[in-house]
Design a protein around this motif. Structure first.
Motif, PDB file in Angstrom:
ATOM      1  N   TYR A   1     -26.817   3.871 -27.620  1.00 33.87           N
ATOM      2  CA  TYR A   1     -27.203   3.358 -26.306  1.00 33.87           C
ATOM      3  C   TYR A   1     -26.804   4.323 -25.197  1.00 33.87           C
ATOM      4  CZ  TYR A   1     -26.854   0.569 -22.052  1.00 33.87           C
ATOM      5  OH  TYR A   1     -26.952   0.134 -20.779  1.00 33.87           O
ATOM      6  N   GLY A   2     -25.607   4.860 -25.297  1.00 33.71           N
ATOM      7  CA  GLY A   2     -25.139   5.780 -24.263  1.00 33.71           C
ATOM      8  C   GLY A   2     -25.928   7.065 -24.211  1.00 33.71           C
ATOM      9  N   LEU A   3     -26.373   7.541 -25.397  1.00 29.26           N
ATOM     10  CA  LEU A   3     -27.095   8.810 -25.439  1.00 29.26           C
ATOM     11  C   LEU A   3     -28.554   8.674 -25.059  1.00 29.26           C
ATOM     12  CD1 LEU A   3     -25.646  10.371 -28.733  1.00 29.26           C
ATOM     13  CD2 LEU A   3     -25.113  11.031 -26.377  1.00 29.26           C
ATOM     14  N   LEU A   4     -29.174   7.543 -25.429  1.00 26.94           N
ATOM     15  CA  LEU A   4     -30.613   7.435 -25.304  1.00 26.94           C
ATOM     16  C   LEU A   4     -31.079   6.561 -24.156  1.00 26.94           C
ATOM     17  CD1 LEU A   4     -31.562   7.126 -29.083  1.00 26.94           C
ATOM     18  CD2 LEU A   4     -31.628   9.153 -27.629  1.00 26.94           C
ATOM     19  N   SER A   5     -30.183   5.830 -23.533  1.00 30.00           N
ATOM     20  CA  SER A   5     -30.618   4.965 -22.447  1.00 30.00           C
ATOM     21  C   SER A   5     -30.783   5.721 -21.142  1.00 30.00           C
ATOM     22  CB  SER A   5     -29.621   3.822 -22.249  1.00 30.00           C
ATOM     23  OG  SER A   5     -28.353   4.339 -21.873  1.00 30.00           O
ATOM     24  N   CYS A   6     -30.237   6.926 -21.064  1.00 28.57           N
ATOM     25  CA  CYS A   6     -30.322   7.715 -19.836  1.00 28.57           C
ATOM     26  C   CYS A   6     -31.642   8.453 -19.806  1.00 28.57           C
ATOM     27  CB  CYS A   6     -29.158   8.698 -19.741  1.00 28.57           C
ATOM     28  SG  CYS A   6     -27.545   7.899 -19.688  1.00 28.57           S
ATOM     29  N   THR A   7     -32.671   7.823 -19.245  1.00 27.39           N
ATOM     30  CA  THR A   7     -33.987   8.430 -19.161  1.00 27.39           C
ATOM     31  C   THR A   7     -34.330   8.697 -17.699  1.00 27.39           C
ATOM     32  OG1 THR A   7     -34.974   6.224 -19.175  1.00 27.39           O
ATOM     33  CG2 THR A   7     -34.793   7.362 -21.284  1.00 27.39           C
ATOM     34  N   THR A   8     -33.334   9.097 -16.930  1.00 21.82           N
ATOM     35  CA  THR A   8     -33.521   9.385 -15.523  1.00 21.82           C
ATOM     36  C   THR A   8     -33.513  10.889 -15.308  1.00 21.82           C
ATOM     37  OG1 THR A   8     -32.398   7.336 -14.916  1.00 21.82           O
ATOM     38  CG2 THR A   8     -32.642   9.007 -13.209  1.00 21.82           C
ATOM     39  N   GLU A   9     -34.522  11.363 -14.602  1.00 24.67           N
ATOM     40  CA  GLU A   9     -34.599  12.787 -14.275  1.00 24.67           C
ATOM     41  C   GLU A   9     -34.380  12.938 -12.779  1.00 24.67           C
ATOM     42  OE1 GLU A   9     -37.681  16.582 -14.688  1.00 24.67           O
ATOM     43  OE2 GLU A   9     -38.239  14.596 -15.393  1.00 24.67           O
ATOM     44  N   SER A  10     -33.210  13.447 -12.388  1.00 25.84           N
ATOM     45  CA  SER A  10     -32.868  13.632 -10.988  1.00 25.84           C
ATOM     46  C   SER A  10     -32.601  15.110 -10.748  1.00 25.84           C
ATOM     47  CB  SER A  10     -31.639  12.797 -10.624  1.00 25.84           C
ATOM     48  OG  SER A  10     -31.314  12.973  -9.271  1.00 25.84           O
ATOM     49  N   ILE A  11     -33.389  15.699  -9.857  1.00 27.71           N
ATOM     50  CA  ILE A  11     -33.275  17.132  -9.616  1.00 27.71           C
ATOM     51  C   ILE A  11     -33.354  17.412  -8.118  1.00 27.71           C
ATOM     52  CG2 ILE A  11     -34.246  17.826 -11.842  1.00 27.71           C
ATOM     53  CD1 ILE A  11     -36.896  18.300 -10.441  1.00 27.71           C
ATOM     54  N   ARG A  12     -32.896  18.588  -7.746  1.00 22.42           N
ATOM     55  CA  ARG A  12     -33.039  19.120  -6.393  1.00 22.42           C
ATOM     56  C   ARG A  12     -33.617  20.519  -6.519  1.00 22.42           C
ATOM     57  NH1 ARG A  12     -28.527  19.226  -1.611  1.00 22.42           N
ATOM     58  NH2 ARG A  12     -29.265  17.064  -1.466  1.00 22.42           N
ATOM     59  N   PHE A  13     -34.681  20.771  -5.776  1.00 21.46           N
ATOM     60  CA  PHE A  13     -35.326  22.083  -5.869  1.00 21.46           C
ATOM     61  C   PHE A  13     -35.782  22.528  -4.488  1.00 21.46           C
ATOM     62  CE2 PHE A  13     -38.522  18.847  -6.542  1.00 21.46           C
ATOM     63  CZ  PHE A  13     -39.602  19.265  -5.776  1.00 21.46           C
ATOM     64  N   GLU A  14     -36.101  23.817  -4.386  1.00 19.32           N
ATOM     65  CA  GLU A  14     -36.542  24.400  -3.126  1.00 19.32           C
ATOM     66  C   GLU A  14     -38.037  24.694  -3.182  1.00 19.32           C
ATOM     67  OE1 GLU A  14     -34.108  27.816  -2.493  1.00 19.32           O
ATOM     68  OE2 GLU A  14     -32.420  26.656  -1.711  1.00 19.32           O
ATOM     69  N   LEU A  15     -38.687  24.549  -2.042  1.00 18.63           N
ATOM     70  CA  LEU A  15     -40.131  24.752  -1.956  1.00 18.63           C
ATOM     71  C   LEU A  15     -40.442  25.567  -0.702  1.00 18.63           C
ATOM     72  CD1 LEU A  15     -42.898  24.027  -3.211  1.00 18.63           C
ATOM     73  CD2 LEU A  15     -42.927  22.015  -1.726  1.00 18.63           C
ATOM     74  N   LYS A  16     -41.097  26.714  -0.918  1.00 15.95           N
ATOM     75  CA  LYS A  16     -41.445  27.586   0.200  1.00 15.95           C
ATOM     76  C   LYS A  16     -42.770  27.157   0.824  1.00 15.95           C
ATOM     77  CE  LYS A  16     -39.044  31.716  -1.503  1.00 15.95           C
ATOM     78  NZ  LYS A  16     -39.184  33.146  -1.861  1.00 15.95           N
ATOM     79  N   SER A  17     -43.005  27.619   2.044  1.00 13.28           N
ATOM     80  CA  SER A  17     -44.238  27.296   2.762  1.00 13.28           C
ATOM     81  C   SER A  17     -45.462  27.743   1.972  1.00 13.28           C
ATOM     82  CB  SER A  17     -44.231  27.975   4.133  1.00 13.28           C
ATOM     83  OG  SER A  17     -43.142  27.520   4.906  1.00 13.28           O
ATOM     84  N   SER A  18     -46.509  26.900   2.004  1.00 10.41           N
ATOM     85  CA  SER A  18     -47.803  27.136   1.339  1.00 10.41           C
ATOM     86  C   SER A  18     -47.682  27.262  -0.180  1.00 10.41           C
ATOM     87  CB  SER A  18     -48.498  28.383   1.903  1.00 10.41           C
ATOM     88  OG  SER A  18     -47.814  29.573   1.532  1.00 10.41           O
ATOM     89  N   HIS A  19     -46.570  26.806  -0.739  1.00  5.07           N
ATOM     90  CA  HIS A  19     -46.396  26.829  -2.195  1.00  5.07           C
ATOM     91  C   HIS A  19     -46.436  25.405  -2.747  1.00  5.07           C
ATOM     92  CE1 HIS A  19     -45.235  30.969  -1.535  1.00  5.07           C
ATOM     93  NE2 HIS A  19     -45.096  31.171  -2.835  1.00  5.07           N
ATOM     94  N   THR A  20     -46.681  25.320  -4.058  1.00  2.19           N
ATOM     95  CA  THR A  20     -46.746  24.034  -4.746  1.00  2.19           C
ATOM     96  C   THR A  20     -45.901  24.093  -6.016  1.00  2.19           C
ATOM     97  OG1 THR A  20     -48.975  23.563  -3.920  1.00  2.19           O
ATOM     98  CG2 THR A  20     -48.249  22.334  -5.866  1.00  2.19           C
ATOM     99  N   LYS A  21     -45.137  23.042  -6.248  1.00  4.36           N
ATOM    100  CA  LYS A  21     -44.360  22.910  -7.480  1.00  4.36           C
ATOM    101  C   LYS A  21     -44.683  21.577  -8.127  1.00  4.36           C
ATOM    102  CE  LYS A  21     -40.357  25.912  -6.712  1.00  4.36           C
ATOM    103  NZ  LYS A  21     -38.873  26.004  -6.685  1.00  4.36           N
ATOM    104  N   CYS A  22     -44.846  21.605  -9.459  1.00  7.05           N
ATOM    105  CA  CYS A  22     -45.201  20.407 -10.202  1.00  7.05           C
ATOM    106  C   CYS A  22     -44.146  20.118 -11.271  1.00  7.05           C
ATOM    107  CB  CYS A  22     -46.571  20.541 -10.864  1.00  7.05           C
ATOM    108  SG  CYS A  22     -47.951  20.660  -9.684  1.00  7.05           S
ATOM    109  N   ILE A  23     -43.887  18.849 -11.475  1.00  6.23           N
ATOM    110  CA  ILE A  23     -42.955  18.387 -12.501  1.00  6.23           C
ATOM    111  C   ILE A  23     -43.708  17.441 -13.417  1.00  6.23           C
ATOM    112  CG2 ILE A  23     -40.794  17.140 -12.944  1.00  6.23           C
ATOM    113  CD1 ILE A  23     -39.939  18.006 -10.109  1.00  6.23           C
ATOM    114  N   ALA A  24     -43.615  17.671 -14.726  1.00  5.27           N
ATOM    115  CA  ALA A  24     -44.372  16.885 -15.701  1.00  5.27           C
ATOM    116  C   ALA A  24     -43.447  15.972 -16.488  1.00  5.27           C
ATOM    117  CB  ALA A  24     -45.130  17.813 -16.656  1.00  5.27           C
ATOM    118  N   GLU A  25     -43.983  14.824 -16.854  1.00  4.09           N
ATOM    119  CA  GLU A  25     -43.257  13.860 -17.679  1.00  4.09           C
ATOM    120  C   GLU A  25     -44.240  13.275 -18.691  1.00  4.09           C
ATOM    121  OE1 GLU A  25     -39.800  11.796 -18.848  1.00  4.09           O
ATOM    122  OE2 GLU A  25     -40.006  13.307 -17.280  1.00  4.09           O
TER     123      GLU A  25
END
Length: 216
Positions: A17-41
């Motif tokens: 339970y402790g290993l597999l119940s954590c299905t949260t993806e929390s991140i901090r990232f930087e994004l420059k002007s006129s750029h696009t970043k995508c995250i897939a799940e």
């Protein structure tokens, strides 16, 4: 002996339970002007997913300027749009998936001169982690132990569904590999036939040429 075996099973269940119940993806990232970043799940059908995002204000004393705001779009692998925000400082999305595959959360920064960099906090929860357990506890008036048991039960169900989903994907990949191998075998056979035909034509051409020149 029975008590020891029971304790071992409970220990294994708690660790799982402790290993597999954590299905949260929390991140901090930087994004420059006129750029696009995508995250897939990768999500399966009928999976609950919840996400929230916010642009970090570099100066908390003043409101976030427009050139720091971002446009956000969440789409499925088939191109269906589940969330869209245009030049927003923050936002949330929540939906139940109706199709399996990769879901993309894309963040786009507006064009600005000179170029600037925005910092974005993004949290994406799926499955059991996306469930609002506080409302469940209030609605059902359950104590802490019952709530943990409900979490563990839902986690086990989620793991079981995930195993079935992975098994289906494995079978699909096996069929795809088999089909690809068969096509490659036919392509190799046709390539061999073509090479032998070209070699035969070259031998026939050289033989005809030498006979005309009376060299053989």
């Amino acid at each position: 002996m029975i008590q020891i075996e029971t304790q071992k099973k409970l220990l294994i269940l708690v660790i799982t339970y402790g290993l597999l119940s954590c299905t949260t993806e929390s991140i901090r990232f930087e994004l420059k002007s006129s750029h696009t970043k995508c995250i897939a799940e990768d999500l399966k059908v009928n999976s609950m997913t919840v996400g929230k995002y916010s642009v970090v204000n570099p100066n908390e004393d003043i409101p976030l300027p427009d050139f720091h705001k971002v446009s956000v779009r969440v789409t499925s692998s088939n191109g269906n749009i589940y969330h869209h925000g245009d030049k927003v400082p923050s936002g949330k999305f929540a939906f139940m998936t109706v199709e399996a595959g990769d879901y993309m959360a894309c963040f786009s920064a507006p064009d600005h001169q000179p170029s600037i960099t925005s910092t974005i906090d993004f949290e994406w929860k799926t499955g059991v982690a996306a469930k609002d357990w506080s409302s469940v506890a209030k609605k059902g008036q359950v104590d802490l132990m019952e709530l943990e048991l409900k979490k563990m039960y839902d986690t086990v169900i989620s793991i079981q569904e995930e195993m079935f989903y992975l098994r289906e994907r494995e079978e699909e990949m096996q069929v795809l590999n088999k089909t690809t191998n068969n096509r490659m075998a036919w392509l190799s056979f046709l390539s061999l036939i073509v090479c032998l035909s070209v070699a035969g034509l070259q031998v026939w051409h050289l033989k005809t040429f030498f006979e005309k020149k009376k060299l053989i």
